[in-house]
Structure formats: C-alpha cells, structure tokens
Motif scaffolding. Structure first.
Motif, mmCIF file in Angstrom:
data_model
loop_
_atom_site.group_PDB
_atom_site.id
_atom_site.type_symbol
_atom_site.label_atom_id
_atom_site.label_comp_id
_atom_site.label_asym_id
_atom_site.label_seq_id
_atom_site.Cartn_x
_atom_site.Cartn_y
_atom_site.Cartn_z
ATOM 1 N N HIS A 358 44.012 36.111 41.286
ATOM 2 C CA HIS A 358 43.817 36.430 42.705
ATOM 3 C C HIS A 358 45.003 37.252 43.186
ATOM 4 O O HIS A 358 46.155 36.847 43.036
ATOM 5 N N ASN A 378 38.350 43.552 38.650
ATOM 6 C CA ASN A 378 37.333 42.669 39.236
ATOM 7 C C ASN A 378 37.502 42.680 40.748
ATOM 8 O O ASN A 378 38.477 42.142 41.280
ATOM 9 N N THR A 380 36.136 41.060 43.032
ATOM 10 C CA THR A 380 36.121 39.749 43.697
ATOM 11 C C THR A 380 37.479 39.057 43.633
ATOM 12 O O THR A 380 37.705 38.066 44.327
ATOM 13 N N GLN A 381 38.378 39.571 42.822
ATOM 14 C CA GLN A 381 39.689 38.941 42.671
ATOM 15 C C GLN A 381 40.786 39.713 43.389
ATOM 16 O O GLN A 381 41.942 39.273 43.413
ATOM 17 N N GLN A 396 33.707 49.407 42.759
ATOM 18 C CA GLN A 396 33.335 48.298 43.638
ATOM 19 C C GLN A 396 34.305 48.127 44.806
ATOM 20 O O GLN A 396 33.991 47.437 45.778
#
Length: 803
Positions: A358, A378, A380-381, A396
């Motif tokens: 994260h 990633n 989302t992280q 993304q």
C-alpha cells in the motif's frame, strides 16, 4: 450441564472443563457440597446465570476461572477465599448495577495470596473504591479494562507495588494519573488508553525502568512528551496517539534502542521537524506520526530503520522531496505520505520495495513520471490523486502521458547543428549588447557627481513640498514612525493629493546612491504596493540635508486606524468585518510575494505592520515603506546585505527574534512579521498588549489553546450573530455562515509564519496559495472539504479538522 453426580464428591479438589461448549447454569448450592475444591476452571463454555453465593464456602480455592462464559449479576462475597491466587472473571456480562457492582472488591482484601485478578470485558459500573489498594501486595497482574468504571483513578492503587501489569483501558476514568504510580518499580505493561485522562504525561514515567508496553492513547493528555521517557530502556511499544500533545518529539524517544514493536504519536499537535535521529530506531516495526503539525524535510536517515513494516507520515506539513533512502526498507509493507507538501518526482527506486502493498502519496505537489513496476503495477494499491503534475504510470491510474523529452537519434545531429549556429549568433548579439552597456555606463561615470540627475523620476523641489504641505504643518501630519513622518499635500506637478514621507535619517552623503535606489523602487509596481511618484534630495531652509519620498495618497488611511478604534478617524463609518480583513490579508500576501519572488532583485520589507498598510477608496490594501532598508543602506554607504548592521531592523513586536542576535534581514524575517501582522488583523490585539503577562506575546496567546474555540481569539469589534461571525463580501452579500473551520486555517497559517525558528516558517508562495483556497471557501459558500480536495490540498491539514 455439570453432572449431578459430581455434587457428591465432597473430597474433589479440582474441576477442569475448559472450552468444551458446556451449556447451563451453576446450582446455587453447588459449593456447599464441593467445599474442598482448590481448582475450578470452566472457562470457554456457555454457562449462564449468576455466580452461586455458596462460593463463600469454598475456602480452599486456589484457582477460580469462569472466563468466556455468559455469567450475569453481581460477584458474591469472597472474603473467606484466603488461599485464592488466581481469579479470572473476564469476558462475561457481570455487573450492570452501578450502585454495588464493585463492592465485592472490599472482600478481596482477605485474599492475601491473590496473584492474578481479572474482570476484563464485563459491565462493571461505578467508581473504583479506594479499597482497591488493599488487595494483596503480591498481586502481579490486574485487569479492569473494557468496563464502565468512572471517576478518578484512586491514588491507593499505587500501593500495589508488586504489579507487573495494570490494565484500566476503555473505561470512563477521568482526571490525572496519580503520582503514586511512580512507585510501580516492577511494572512492565501500563494500559490506560480509551479514558478521559488529562493533564501532562507525568515525568515519573521515566522511573518505571522495567516498562516495556505503554499505552495512553485516546485520552486528553496535553503538554509535551516528557524526555524522561528515554530512561525506560526496556520499552518496546509506545502508543500516545489521539491526545492533545504539543511541542517537539524529544530526541530521547529515538534513542530507545529497545523500541521494536510500535511508536505511535499520531493525531496530536506535535510540531517542528522529524529529527534525523529517527534513524536510530533500527528495529522498529510501526512508526506513525501522522495527523500532527510536523514540518521540514523527511529525514533521509529514516532509511536506516531497516525493520520498518508500516510508516505513516500523512497529514503533516512535510516538504522537500521523497527520500530515495526509503528503498532501503526492504520489509516495508504500508507507506502513507499523503496530505503533505512534498514536491519533486516519485523516486524510481521505490518500485524495488518488493513487499510494499500500500502506497499513498495523494495531495502533495509531486510531478513527473510515475513508475510502473512493483507496487506501482497495481492501481488498487497506489493512491496518487491531488498531484496534478504527475504523468505516465500504468493505464489504470488514468494519468496523462508524459511529454517526450528526446528525439530519435537520427534527428539529433540535425538539431545539434542548428543549436550550434543559434548559439554562436546569440553569443555575438550578447557580446555587442554588453559592449554597448559598458560604453554607456562609462559615459555616465564621467558626469559630475555634484549634479546628479533623477533619471526616471519627475523632478520636485523642497520648496514644492514645503508649499504643498503648508510648511509640513501638524495639521497635515498623517503619520509618523521610526523612518520619518508622513504629510498630506498637494503638488501642482502631480495634479493630485499625495503623501510625502520625510525621512528622519541623520546620515549624510551618498546622494547619488539614494537617487539610484529611488529609481529602482519606482520601477517596482504592483496593485498592492503604494506607488512611489518621485523623491526629493535637497536642503531645507536651515541648510540641512533633506530627503523625502512622494506617494499617492490613500483616502482611507492606514489599517492600524481601523484595527484600533481608539485612534479611529471620524471619516471611517465602521470597523472592518471579517470579509474585509480576509481581503486585506490576501492583498498584503500578494504584495509580499511580488517583493520576494517576482522582482528582478529580492526586496525585503523589514518593517511590515498595520501602520504600513494603507487602504484606498475601495478598501484595497497597499503596502508602503517597502525597500526602506535598501534606502537606508544607500544613505549610509553600506550594502543591502549588511542592513542588519545599521541598527534599523523594524518595530518591536513585529521584528523576528533572530534580528536581535545580529542576523541579516531576510525574507524569512518578513514572514515572521507577516505572521504577527495576520494575528493582529484577526485578534485586534497589538503584538505587545498590556494584557500579556510573564513574557507572553501575541503568538503564544493564540498558540496555547489553538485550535479549540478559535472564535474566542477574534477581535471583539467583529459582529456576532447567533454565536457566529457575520461577514460580507464587497457586494454586501452574506458569505458562508459557518466560518470557524476557515478561521482555524487562517490561525494555523499565522502561527506557522510566526514560529521562533526561521526554518519552520512558511514561505510566501505556500501562504498565498492556501489563502486563495480559504477565500474561495468563504466567498462561495461551497462545501469546504470538497473545495480543498479539488484544489490539491487537504482540508483536514489546513483547517485542523479531525476525524
């Protein structure tokens, strides 16, 4: 249920049936029969109902454990259990009647061998009786946490000097930690978190040499962290978050080589920098200093904390760049740098932290290309919003592509040739320009020094000024200060009302240098600076040297007249509302940014104060007396850099402390004056007020209780309506009705600017940017939280809003 056959075993000494999911209640006469029981361990089942009162007959009890069941009601009298060593009642529903929930503690005074006692996680209510101090001197562990016990912690608790663990967490205790706790020489775990304790963290904490676990979070402790905590050389876990702690983090904390588990100082009001000594925490696992007022660079030594797994620095005022040394933290899993003022690019080496799961760098001022490997692969992280100049990264993340900095190799040769030709031509043109300038200066130097000319300024004589001000009469006097007196006058040559500042400087000579500086100042133009029309260098009727500056006249006078009604001019119909004051603050900040950042040569004001801020017909603020230090240098024949040596450093109260130690005037010195100026504008108090005692000043007056109830700091002349401040914009339209959060923002800027250490002060660019955001929130009435987010800043950091 317990089989009834057991009741006939009168000689039974032990009953152990833990974690067997047995369901049922205990018969009321059970312990009449089993009177010789020594070990009764039935924890982790589903027993319910009350504890049988017949327990008083089981005088042979050594261990009694009914934890993790569903027992209810009161605890019966236990005074005959004199051999009891282990009493565990935790994780039940005992208590619930505040009148006598804890009465049974009196009976435990006879249990002189009690070693471990727990009522953890029940419904016990009421005030902890002083009888708690009568428990066994042998008591080693005492668990009272997660109940509803209220009142002050009894000082008698300190009599239990054999304690190695004391858990009072998540109750309703209030008041201060008893001084008798200093007697806990064997204490290893102290948990007082989740209460309403207040006051300072007592220095005697440092006497608890065996302490390895300290948890005081979620209280109302204020003051500073005691440096004596560094004496606890066994400490592995420190949790002080969610309090009101202030001041700096003592260096002694970072010298605790034993600190391996956690250091959590988040959600406080700690200030100044994160010391480079943080690198001494070699084996720390979690470091959390988020939601404070820390500033300065993130120290590169943080890369030496090689065991770090969680690092949280968000919601502070950290600036500078993200240190590359973070890549040394190979075990780092969670990193939050959001809501700061970090700039520069995201270091590529951070994608090499293989365990990082994260990363949050949102709401900073980062720019450049985002890496694509490691955690950056990633979406989302990774959180990166609020950095408008970031580009690239994986698709993304939805960032714009980075601009192409290079060209194909085949085209490089062509452009290199063109660049060489352009450079050669440019060099010749620059050389020709330099020769021309040199020739013109050489010609000018041959002019007579006895007859200097005013190159750009309209000529004005002493006689013109004398006539236009009625002989510099007291009727025309509109102000005076350390640099001279200001008169209202009429000049035929200017065809306008002017203000004439007659400089009160006894130093003679440097006639031509003064003219040069006047010409330079005349070219400094900004809508919020008083325009210099001309200057005069002559002799008066007494044959003495005379120097004066001529400005446009400002009809509404100085800001000082408006802030302090005792000298208010009768022309002024009313005092300033909050909307006007905010506009004036922004005007002055804009002028200061121009002087510090946008001039060809930095201009230091050195005497910023309300009397040097003038208001025109439309109440627009104009800063005057800028560049006076440079003029003084010109008259005295010294350089601008040495203005500190000539004795003129501003006005007492507005002058930064470093000027008293012969430091040179600087832009950071101006920022201190600006901070004091802002405090005076909002509080209506002068920096040296008669109400201040024992060395207190305006900064300390506000800082001591900031950010609580900022309305009490406001100038009493501001209009209040139903408990709120009434502000209007220039069109007399009501502004956002709830302004308290915005006021917290303003006071935070002012306090940061007026910090004692120059390195901790904000620069004018950050100030004007944040003032603009605050003004938008005031004058549009939009949701301030969203407004700040859209502006790339964090509302919680600026306004002090806490979750």
């Amino acid at each position: 249920m317990i089989p009834s056959c057991l009741y006939n075993l009168s000689s039974l000494t032990g009953l152990v049936t833990t974690k067997n999911f047995i369901y049922g209640s205990l018969p009321s006469n059970m312990f009449h029969t089993l009177s010789k029981l020594e070990h009764f361990l039935i924890g982790g089942n589903q027993f319910f109902g009350p504890i049988p009162t017949s327990i008083i007959n089981a005088s042979s009890f050594v261990e009694f454990d009914i934890s993790q069941n569903q027992f209810v009601g009161q605890v019966p009298n236990l005074e005959r259990l004199k051999d009891l060593q282990y009493l565990n009642l935790e994780y039940n529903n005992l208590g619930g009647n505040s009148t006598n929930d804890l009465e049974f503690l009196h009976s435990l005074a006879n249990c002189t061998k009690l070693y471990i006692f727990s009522i953890f996680h029940n419904n016990f209510q009421g005030i902890l009786p002083n009888a708690i101090g009568n428990l066994s001197i042998e008591l080693n562990e005492l668990y009272l946490g997660f109940n509803k016990i209220s009142g002050k912690i009894p000082a008698e608790l300190g009599h239990l000097i054999g304690l190695t663990l004391l858990g009072l967490q998540f109750n309703y205790f209030e008041g201060m930690i008893p001084t008798t706790f200093g007697k806990f020489q064997k204490i290893q775990q102290l948990q007082l978190d989740g209460n309403n304790l207040l006051g300072n963290i007592p220095p005697f904490i440092g006497n608890l040499s065996q302490l390895y676990y300290l948890d005081l979070h979620l209280n109302m402790f204020d003051g500073s962290i005691p440096p004596s905590i560094g004496n606890c050389q066994q400490l592995q876990y420190i949790e002080l978050s969610h309090n009101k702690l202030k001041g700096t983090i003592p260096l002694e904390v970072f010298k605790l080589s034993s600190l391996s588990n956690m250091l959590n100082l988040s959600h406080n009001f700690l200030s100044r920098s994160l010391p480079r000594e943080v690198g001494m925490l070699k084996i720390i696992g979690v470091l959390d200093v988020s939601e404070n007022h820390l500033s300065g660079d993130i120290p590169t030594t943080i890369g030496e904390c090689i065991s770090l797994e969680h690092l949280l620095l968000q919601a502070n005022f950290f600036n500078g760049t993200i240190p590359y040394t973070l890549a040394s933290l190979k075990g780092l899993q969670y990193l939050d740098l959001s809501r700061n003022r970090l700039s520069g690019s995201i270091p590529d080496v951070m994608q090499n932290i293989s365990l990082l799961e994260h990363l949050n760098v949102s709401f900073n001022m980062l720019e450049g290309q985002v890496p694509i490997d490691g955690v950056f692969g990633n979406a989302t992280q990774v959180a990166i919003i609020g950095n408008n100049k970031l580009c690239g990264g994986i698709l993304q993340l939805h960032l714009p592509p980075c601009s192409i900095k290079g060209r194909k190799q085949a085209k490089h040769h062509k452009f290199k040739l063109i660049a060489v030709i352009v450079s050669a031509v440019s060099f010749l043109l620059v050389l020709l320009f330099v020769i021309t300038i040199y020739w013109m200066r050489k010609r000018n130097q041959n002019r007579s020094f006895d007859s200097p000319t005013i190159d750009q300024l309209a000529k004005v004589s002493y006689q013109d000024l004398h006539r236009g001000t009625n002989g510099f009469s007291t009727e025309n006097l509109i102000g005076s200060g350390g640099f001279g007196s200001v008169y209202k006058g009429n000049l035929v040559s200017e065809d306008n009302v002017v203000a004439v500042k007659v400089l009160n400087l006894q130093k003679k000579g440097a006639h031509k240098s003064f003219i040069v500086e006047c010409n330079a100042l005349k070219n400094i133009r900004h809508r919020n600076l008083v325009k210099i029309l001309t200057c005069c260098v002559s002799t008066d009727y007494k044959g003495q040297e005379f120097k004066a500056l001529v400005f446009y006249y400002m009809k509404n006078g100085s800001l000082e007249q408006w802030l302090h009604p005792e000298i208010l001019n009768v022309e002024h119909p009313t005092t300033l509302n909050l909307g006007h004051r905010l506009n004036i603050i922004i005007d002055v900040a804009s002028a200061l940014q121009y002087l510090h950042q946008d001039c060809d040569q930095v201009v230091i004001h050195s005497d910023l104060k309300p009397s040097n801020v003038l208001l025109d017909d439309d109440m627009v603020a104009h800063v005057s007396d800028f560049g006076i230090a440079r003029l003084v240098s010109a008259i005295g024949g010294t350089s601008h850099k040495n203005t500190s040596t000539i004795g003129i450093k501003g006005t007492i109260g507005y002058t930064p402390p470093e000027y008293g130690m012969d430091s040179e005037v600087s832009t950071l010195g101006d920022m201190y004056s600006f901070g004091i100026f802002l405090l005076e504008v909002l509080t209506g108090r002068r920096p040296i007020d008669e109400a201040f005692e024992n060395g207190q000043n305006l900064h300390n007056f506000v800082a001591v209780s900031f950010p609580d109830n900022v309305l009490k700091f406001l100038d009493p002349h501001l209009v209040f309506r139903d408990g709120e401040v009434e502000i209007e914009d220039e069109n007399h339209e009501n502004l956002a009705p709830n302004v308290e959060e915005g006021l917290v923002s303003l006071f935070r800027i002012e306090l940061t600017c007026s910090m004692e250490s120059p390195k901790e002060r904000m620069n004018i660019v950050d100030v004007t940017r944040e003032l603009s955001i605050i003004k938008n929130a005031f004058f549009t009435g939009v949701d301030t939280h969203n407004k700040y987010l859209k502006g790339g800043l964090n509302f919680e950091v600026i306004c002090g809003k806490r979750s």
